[in-house]
Design an enzyme around this catalytic site. Structure first.
Site, mmCIF file in Angstrom:
data_model
loop_
_atom_site.group_PDB
_atom_site.id
_atom_site.type_symbol
_atom_site.label_atom_id
_atom_site.label_comp_id
_atom_site.label_asym_id
_atom_site.label_seq_id
_atom_site.Cartn_x
_atom_site.Cartn_y
_atom_site.Cartn_z
ATOM 1 N N ASP A 230 0.826 -1.201 0.000
ATOM 2 C CA ASP A 230 0.000 0.000 0.000
ATOM 3 C C ASP A 230 0.865 1.257 0.000
ATOM 4 O O ASP A 230 1.935 1.295 0.610
ATOM 5 C CB ASP A 230 -0.894 -0.016 1.250
ATOM 6 N N GLU B 269 0.998 -0.596 -5.202
ATOM 7 C CA GLU B 269 0.033 0.472 -5.441
ATOM 8 C C GLU B 269 0.857 1.756 -5.507
ATOM 9 O O GLU B 269 1.207 2.330 -4.483
ATOM 10 C CB GLU B 269 -1.002 0.568 -4.313
#
EC number: 2.4.1.18
Length: 736
Positions: A417, A470
């Site tokens: 993330d 990401e």
């Protein structure tokens, strides 16, 4: 020896004062057995609130001595004529207790463990540090350890000692800054925390950073966990995983939040009870199989105090959240997915952590896990703290967390993330609000080194696992090998494609002619990285509207637009990711406090979207042209990319053996009859899928299943097809 010293087992006043204040830095120097120089030993035990203590032989329970309490309440001492294994028989106001003396045991952590920890190279922290049920000298108990190099004193506290930090102060292993203590007769399930007397004199109760189990939030204590005992039955899956994860294999991911996918509702229709992992597997695996996804991706399941963070502010990087059951339950869930032919990816958050008092923040009274300077260590967007990945121990902590999930739980990959926030020191900061690196630049060199190291180690330690980024910037080489100067990720989310195509599809069709390049621009850079096309949870929250509610027009047009968009996505180069609820057209934005609106599946339009997604996945898996060369430019060929007036696109996808699939998209509500499109060969082309088909609740405009080619050159091809293009529809065809 003065009277005070003699009365207190030979201890000097400064030791007594330190014990009384719970500030003694070396409890093993004063507590437990100590030789008297004549073959006997003096035994001291600090047991505040104990009424009476005696020493008894460990082997047969014989009373060896009655311990005397000196001037310091709770400090008991006795002299034994000879050294021997013993137990303490303690009388409390509420009952009696027999236990071995924690201060009669030697150091438990090996020098190599401590050396590797200090280097940041210990691969199995969760198997050696934290709280480890073990047996020492034939005695069952738990060995506790925690890194707090700047603390003045650390104690283990829990129900077993009434949360009294005076009872079990720990031993400091100076070289590594690790405190440890073996406490006899504790076992799995015991709740505990560490009471840390920080350098700043503050005395917080800290959860164990290496805990493998926790209390159910909002409670915050750690729990002693045993080794994972699950008997894995996924041998075939693990043996085939590397092949399934090859770039030429299909990868279609169903992203979900386990607590709000399905749950048990109360009378008000709100979440009454989360399903246990095993219950979830019984419901989820058949559903994902039916829809044809190859993988699921779970929003972070590491324990997190605030449910509204969706897991993206975790504090226990080694513990699955107790909201859905135990670690054993989670392992059974993964095993069930694997046996059902479904891979499991986890979202993993190495960029930042929340500021909760019981967590990692200023763990030992100093900035231990985070940068000390707020311009480096505080993330103002999320009110979180940033891991100091330049510190060996922190880097090793995060590496061990990744390997914990990949190795112990057979996780098939991690979606890392907020990579962009890790790569740049000035991420979301104004001028003057960030600290340059040692070269004066904006790159976070420590985080970059960590990411490259993570990807290298994961490839070696967990072969076939996917590490996915990401990453929302134009950083070059995110998914290129580290040997070529890249970051080494397997895939990168294509955020640019997602933003452009969603912007296009939200325009009224009459205006799409002016935005034509937004659907085609992604092909300019489609092969610069190994891309996943993500329609994730982030796109259906915070006022962005659900996927179907983004679509313009009346009800019919919204569904037609959604079907066309999804078909365009599945036919576009790149692997696929779709968030739960989008597969059947949920109208509401996602709410983590409510389950999906499954009742919508009683309506044909919603059934149609769900059936379409299932057919798209099956087609994607069965047709090599749609997946084999997702990451190769030779797998894509434009036929029509410039018909902005009609909002039509057409292209060929090619398999590695030269078999084509034709894709034609019409993003206006006007049917196009006899629209000519060039093809390279084939007397007859059959429709594999029509997003406007009646079985998807469409208007059923199409080509009656197949079209004969004409010897009319078009679009640089020797043959052509005269097609009926459905309104707001996409056709997928191949030579019959």
């Amino acid at each position: 020896m003065n009277v005070t010293t003699r009365e207190n087992g030979g201890l000097r006043q400064r030791d007594l004062d330190a014990l009384a204040r719970a500030e003694h830095a070396d409890p093993f120097a004063v507590l437990g057995p100590h030789g008297d120089g004549a073959g006997g030993q003096v035994v001291r035990a600090f047991l505040p609130n104990a009424l009476k203590v005696r020493i008894q032989a460990r082997d047969d329970g014989r009373v060896l001595a009655e311990m005397e309490q000196g001037s310091l309440p709770g400090l008991f001492s006795a002299h034994l004529d000879k050294a021997q294994p013993y137990q303490l028989h303690i009388v409390w106001a509420g009952g009696e207790q027999v236990t071995e003396d924690p201060y009669s045991f030697g150091p438990q952590l090996g020098d190599m463990d401590l050396h590797l920890f200090a280097e940041g190279n210990h691969r199995d922290l969760s198997g050696r540090f934290g709280a480890q049920p073990t047996q020492v000298d034939g005695i069952d108990g738990v060995c506790f350890s925690v890194w707090a190099p700047n603390a003045r004193r650390v104690s283990v506290v829990g129900d077993f000692n009434n949360w009294d930090g005076r009872r079990h102060p720990m031993r400091l292993r100076h070289g590594a800054g690790v405190w440890e203590l073996f406490i006899p007769r504790l076992g799995v399930g015991e709740t505990y925390k560490f009471e840390v007397l920080g350098k700043d004199g503050i005395l917080p109760l800290k959860a164990d950073p290496l805990a493998r189990a926790t209390e159910l939030p909002p409670s915050t204590a750690s729990k002693v966990a045993g080794e994972l005992s699950h008997a894995w039955q996924d041998h075939d899956w693990m043996a085939q995983r590397a092949q399934r994860h090859a770039y030429n294999a299909p990868l279609s991911i169903y992203e979900l939040h386990p607590g709000s996918w399905r749950c048990e509702l109360d009378e008000a229709g709100e979440i009454g009870r989360f399903y246990n992992w095993r219950e979830l597997a019984e419901r989820l695996v058949p559903y994902v199989q039916e829809l044809g996804f190859t993988h699921i991706e779970l929003l972070p399941i590491m324990e997190h105090p605030f449910g509204g963070s969706w897991g993206y502010q975790p504090l226990s990087m080694f513990a699955p959240t107790s909201r859905y059951g135990s670690a054993e339950d989670f392992a059974a869930f993964i095993d069930a997915c694997h046996q059902g032919g479904i891979g499991v990816l986890l979202d993993w958050v190495p960029a930042h952590f929340p500021t909760d008092e019981h967590g990692l923040a200023r763990f030992d009274g100093t900035a231990l896990y985070e940068y000390d300077n707020p311009l480096e260590g505080y993330h103002q967007d999320w009110n979180t703290l940033i891991y100091n990945l330049g510190r060996n121990e922190v880097r090793g902590f995060m590496m061990a967390s990744a390997l914990h999930w990949l190795k112990h739980f057979h996780i098939d990959g991690l979606r890392v993330d907020a990579v962009a926030s890790m790569l740049y020191r000035d991420y979301s900061r104004k001028a003057g609000e960030w600290v340059p690196n040692r070269h004066g630049g904006r790159e976070n060199l420590e985080a970059i080194d960590f990411i490259r190291h993570l990807n290298g180690v994961a490839a070696h330690e967990a072969p076939g696992a996917l590490i996915i980024a990401e990453e929302s910037t134009a950083w070059p080489g995110v998914s290129q090998p580290t040997q070529q100067g890249g970051l080494g990720f397997a895939y990168k989310w294509n955020m640019g494609w997602m933003h452009d195509t969603l912007h296009y599809i939200q325009n009224d069709p009459v205006h799409r002619t002016y935005h034509h390049n937004e659907m085609s621009f992604g092909l300019i850079y489609a092969y610069s990285e190994h891309f996943i096309l993500p329609i994730s949870h982030d796109e259906v929250v915070h006022g962005k509207h659900s996927l179907i509610d983004k679509m313009p027009g009346d009800r019919w047009q919204k569904f037609a637009n959604l079907r066309a968009y999804l078909t365009f996505m599945w036919a576009h180069p790149g692997k696929k990711l779709l968030f739960m609820g989008c597969e059947f057209g949920q109208w509401r934005e996602w709410n983590h406090d409510a389950e999906l609106d499954w009742y919508l599946l009683q309506y044909p339009e919603h059934q149609g979207v769900q059936r379409l997604v299932g057919d798209l996945n099956r087609l994607y898996r069965e047709e090599p042209a749609l997946h084999e060369q997702d990451c190769q430019p030779q797998g894509f060929q434009w036929l029509i990319g410039d018909d902005a007036q009609n909002s039509v696109y057409a292209w060929l996808r090619w398999s590695s053996s030269g078999e084509p699939v034709l894709v034609v998209a019409n993003f206006t509500p006007v049917p196009r009859e006899g629209y000519r499109i060039g093809v390279p060969f084939g007397e007859r082309w059959q429709e594999l899928l029509n997003s406007d088909a009646e079985l998807y609740a469409g208007s059923n405009v199409g080509n009656l299943g197949a079209v004969a080619s004409d010897e009319v050159a078009s679009h640089g091809q020797p043959l052509s097809l005269a097609l009926n293009l459905p309104p707001l529809g996409v056709l997928i065809m191949k030579p019959a």
